[in-house]
Design a protein around this motif. Sequence first.
Motif, PDB file in Angstrom:
ATOM      1  N   SER A   1      -1.535   4.278 -12.109  1.00 14.46           N
ATOM      2  CA  SER A   1      -1.313   3.201 -12.895  1.00 14.46           C
ATOM      3  C   SER A   1      -2.537   2.560 -12.972  1.00 14.46           C
ATOM      4  N   LEU A   2      -2.433   1.584 -13.864  1.00 17.40           N
ATOM      5  CA  LEU A   2      -3.835   1.105 -14.122  1.00 17.40           C
ATOM      6  C   LEU A   2      -4.464   0.458 -13.092  1.00 17.40           C
ATOM      7  N   HIS A   3      -3.541   0.058 -12.152  1.00 15.27           N
ATOM      8  CA  HIS A   3      -4.047  -0.728 -10.850  1.00 15.27           C
ATOM      9  C   HIS A   3      -4.889   0.289  -9.951  1.00 15.27           C
ATOM     10  N   THR A   4      -4.039   1.401  -9.939  1.00 19.09           N
ATOM     11  CA  THR A   4      -4.698   2.691  -9.143  1.00 19.09           C
ATOM     12  C   THR A   4      -5.930   3.159  -9.547  1.00 19.09           C
ATOM     13  N   LEU A   5      -5.978   3.082 -11.019  1.00 18.72           N
ATOM     14  CA  LEU A   5      -7.047   3.654 -11.927  1.00 18.72           C
ATOM     15  C   LEU A   5      -8.234   2.671 -11.621  1.00 18.72           C
ATOM     16  N   SER A   6      -7.997   1.235 -11.608  1.00 18.24           N
ATOM     17  CA  SER A   6      -9.091   0.498 -11.367  1.00 18.24           C
ATOM     18  C   SER A   6      -9.798   0.449 -10.079  1.00 18.24           C
ATOM     19  N   LYS A   7      -8.800   0.905  -8.922  1.00 15.03           N
ATOM     20  CA  LYS A   7      -9.336   0.962  -7.611  1.00 15.03           C
ATOM     21  C   LYS A   7     -10.065   2.282  -7.409  1.00 15.03           C
ATOM     22  N   LEU A   8      -9.752   3.308  -8.102  1.00 15.22           N
ATOM     23  CA  LEU A   8     -10.443   4.538  -8.267  1.00 15.22           C
ATOM     24  C   LEU A   8     -11.731   4.297  -8.680  1.00 15.22           C
ATOM     25  N   VAL A   9     -11.927   3.983  -9.945  1.00 15.65           N
ATOM     26  CA  VAL A   9     -13.180   3.731 -10.561  1.00 15.65           C
ATOM     27  C   VAL A   9     -14.173   2.830  -9.611  1.00 15.65           C
TER      28      VAL A   9
ATOM     29  N   ALA B   1     -11.231   7.530  -0.805  1.00 12.74           N
ATOM     30  CA  ALA B   1     -10.157   6.987  -0.368  1.00 12.74           C
ATOM     31  C   ALA B   1     -10.176   5.553   0.113  1.00 12.74           C
ATOM     32  N   GLU B   2     -11.380   5.517   1.179  1.00  9.38           N
ATOM     33  CA  GLU B   2     -11.513   4.287   1.866  1.00  9.38           C
ATOM     34  C   GLU B   2     -12.454   3.196   0.928  1.00  9.38           C
ATOM     35  N   ARG B   3     -13.164   3.741   0.028  1.00  8.75           N
ATOM     36  CA  ARG B   3     -13.993   3.031  -0.457  1.00  8.75           C
ATOM     37  C   ARG B   3     -13.160   2.487  -2.064  1.00  8.75           C
ATOM     38  N   ALA B   4     -12.137   3.188  -2.240  1.00 10.20           N
ATOM     39  CA  ALA B   4     -11.351   2.708  -3.260  1.00 10.20           C
ATOM     40  C   ALA B   4      -9.806   2.137  -2.944  1.00 10.20           C
ATOM     41  N   ASP B   5      -9.931   1.947  -1.303  1.00 12.10           N
ATOM     42  CA  ASP B   5      -8.577   1.227  -0.924  1.00 12.10           C
ATOM     43  C   ASP B   5      -7.230   2.077  -1.357  1.00 12.10           C
ATOM     44  N   LEU B   6      -7.406   3.391  -1.381  1.00 11.35           N
ATOM     45  CA  LEU B   6      -6.379   4.080  -1.601  1.00 11.35           C
ATOM     46  C   LEU B   6      -6.062   5.197  -0.465  1.00 11.35           C
ATOM     47  N   SER B   7      -4.804   5.500  -0.294  1.00 10.18           N
ATOM     48  CA  SER B   7      -4.634   6.485   0.603  1.00 10.18           C
ATOM     49  C   SER B   7      -5.494   8.040   0.483  1.00 10.18           C
ATOM     50  N   ALA B   8      -5.611   8.855   1.465  1.00 13.71           N
ATOM     51  CA  ALA B   8      -6.311  10.032   0.942  1.00 13.71           C
ATOM     52  C   ALA B   8      -5.108  11.038   0.597  1.00 13.71           C
ATOM     53  N   ASP B   9      -3.967  10.567   0.553  1.00 15.20           N
ATOM     54  CA  ASP B   9      -3.007  11.545   0.032  1.00 15.20           C
ATOM     55  C   ASP B   9      -2.951  11.477  -1.459  1.00 15.20           C
ATOM     56  N   THR B  10      -3.230   9.945  -1.877  1.00 16.89           N
ATOM     57  CA  THR B  10      -3.351   9.629  -3.246  1.00 16.89           C
ATOM     58  C   THR B  10      -4.231  10.533  -4.065  1.00 16.89           C
ATOM     59  N   VAL B  11      -5.487  10.433  -3.307  1.00 16.10           N
ATOM     60  CA  VAL B  11      -6.817  10.834  -4.108  1.00 16.10           C
ATOM     61  C   VAL B  11      -6.404  12.372  -4.009  1.00 16.10           C
ATOM     62  N   LEU B  12      -5.831  13.250  -2.985  1.00 17.11           N
ATOM     63  CA  LEU B  12      -5.632  14.256  -2.879  1.00 17.11           C
ATOM     64  C   LEU B  12      -4.747  14.731  -4.330  1.00 17.11           C
ATOM     65  N   ARG B  13      -3.600  14.017  -4.443  1.00 17.78           N
ATOM     66  CA  ARG B  13      -2.425  14.180  -5.537  1.00 17.78           C
ATOM     67  C   ARG B  13      -3.115  13.978  -6.863  1.00 17.78           C
ATOM     68  N   LEU B  14      -4.033  13.076  -7.005  1.00 14.29           N
ATOM     69  CA  LEU B  14      -4.783  12.795  -8.156  1.00 14.29           C
ATOM     70  C   LEU B  14      -5.577  13.930  -8.615  1.00 14.29           C
ATOM     71  N   GLU B  15      -6.541  14.298  -7.667  1.00 15.48           N
ATOM     72  CA  GLU B  15      -7.369  15.478  -8.023  1.00 15.48           C
ATOM     73  C   GLU B  15      -6.363  16.948  -8.059  1.00 15.48           C
ATOM     74  N   HIS B  16      -5.385  16.945  -7.806  1.00 17.49           N
ATOM     75  CA  HIS B  16      -4.490  18.244  -7.934  1.00 17.49           C
ATOM     76  C   HIS B  16      -3.522  18.063  -9.112  1.00 17.49           C
ATOM     77  N   GLY B  17      -3.732  16.929  -9.875  1.00 16.55           N
ATOM     78  CA  GLY B  17      -2.827  16.605 -11.110  1.00 16.55           C
ATOM     79  C   GLY B  17      -1.536  16.614 -10.749  1.00 16.55           C
ATOM     80  N   THR B  18      -1.134  16.030  -9.493  1.00 15.56           N
ATOM     81  CA  THR B  18       0.308  15.830  -9.460  1.00 15.56           C
ATOM     82  C   THR B  18       0.799  14.498  -9.302  1.00 15.56           C
ATOM     83  N   PHE B  19      -0.154  13.615  -9.670  1.00 16.42           N
ATOM     84  CA  PHE B  19       0.166  12.017  -9.612  1.00 16.42           C
ATOM     85  C   PHE B  19      -0.552  11.372 -10.826  1.00 16.42           C
ATOM     86  N   SER B  20       0.050  10.628 -11.603  1.00 13.69           N
ATOM     87  CA  SER B  20      -0.514   9.899 -12.722  1.00 13.69           C
ATOM     88  C   SER B  20      -0.688   8.608 -12.264  1.00 13.69           C
TER      89      SER B  20
END
Length: 82
Positions: A52-60, A31-50
């Motif tokens: 956006s391209l912007h979030t995906l670019s931060k994630l990668v 979350a820190e490296r991707a400039d995302l919230s820890a909750d966003t990473v958690l929801r992504l991993e649990h499959g409860t959040f799809s």
Amino acid sequence: MAKTPSQVSRDFGRFVHALRKACQQTQKQLAERADLSADTVLRLEHGTFSPSLHTLSKLVAGLRVEFSSCLRIQPARGRVGP
């Protein structure tokens, strides 16, 4: 048969989890490296959040992988990549 959106989200979440573990990162570190919230990473991993391209670019960027690697998901075998 085509997958439902929820199946795709779950598969993507497993993929993100596997990549994060392969990079030996915690959810908080990613979350820190991707400039995302820890909750966003958690929801992504649990499959409860799809993401956006912007979030995906931060994630990668946080995972330090190529964007195209996210397009090569093979959940049936539990593998990442081709």
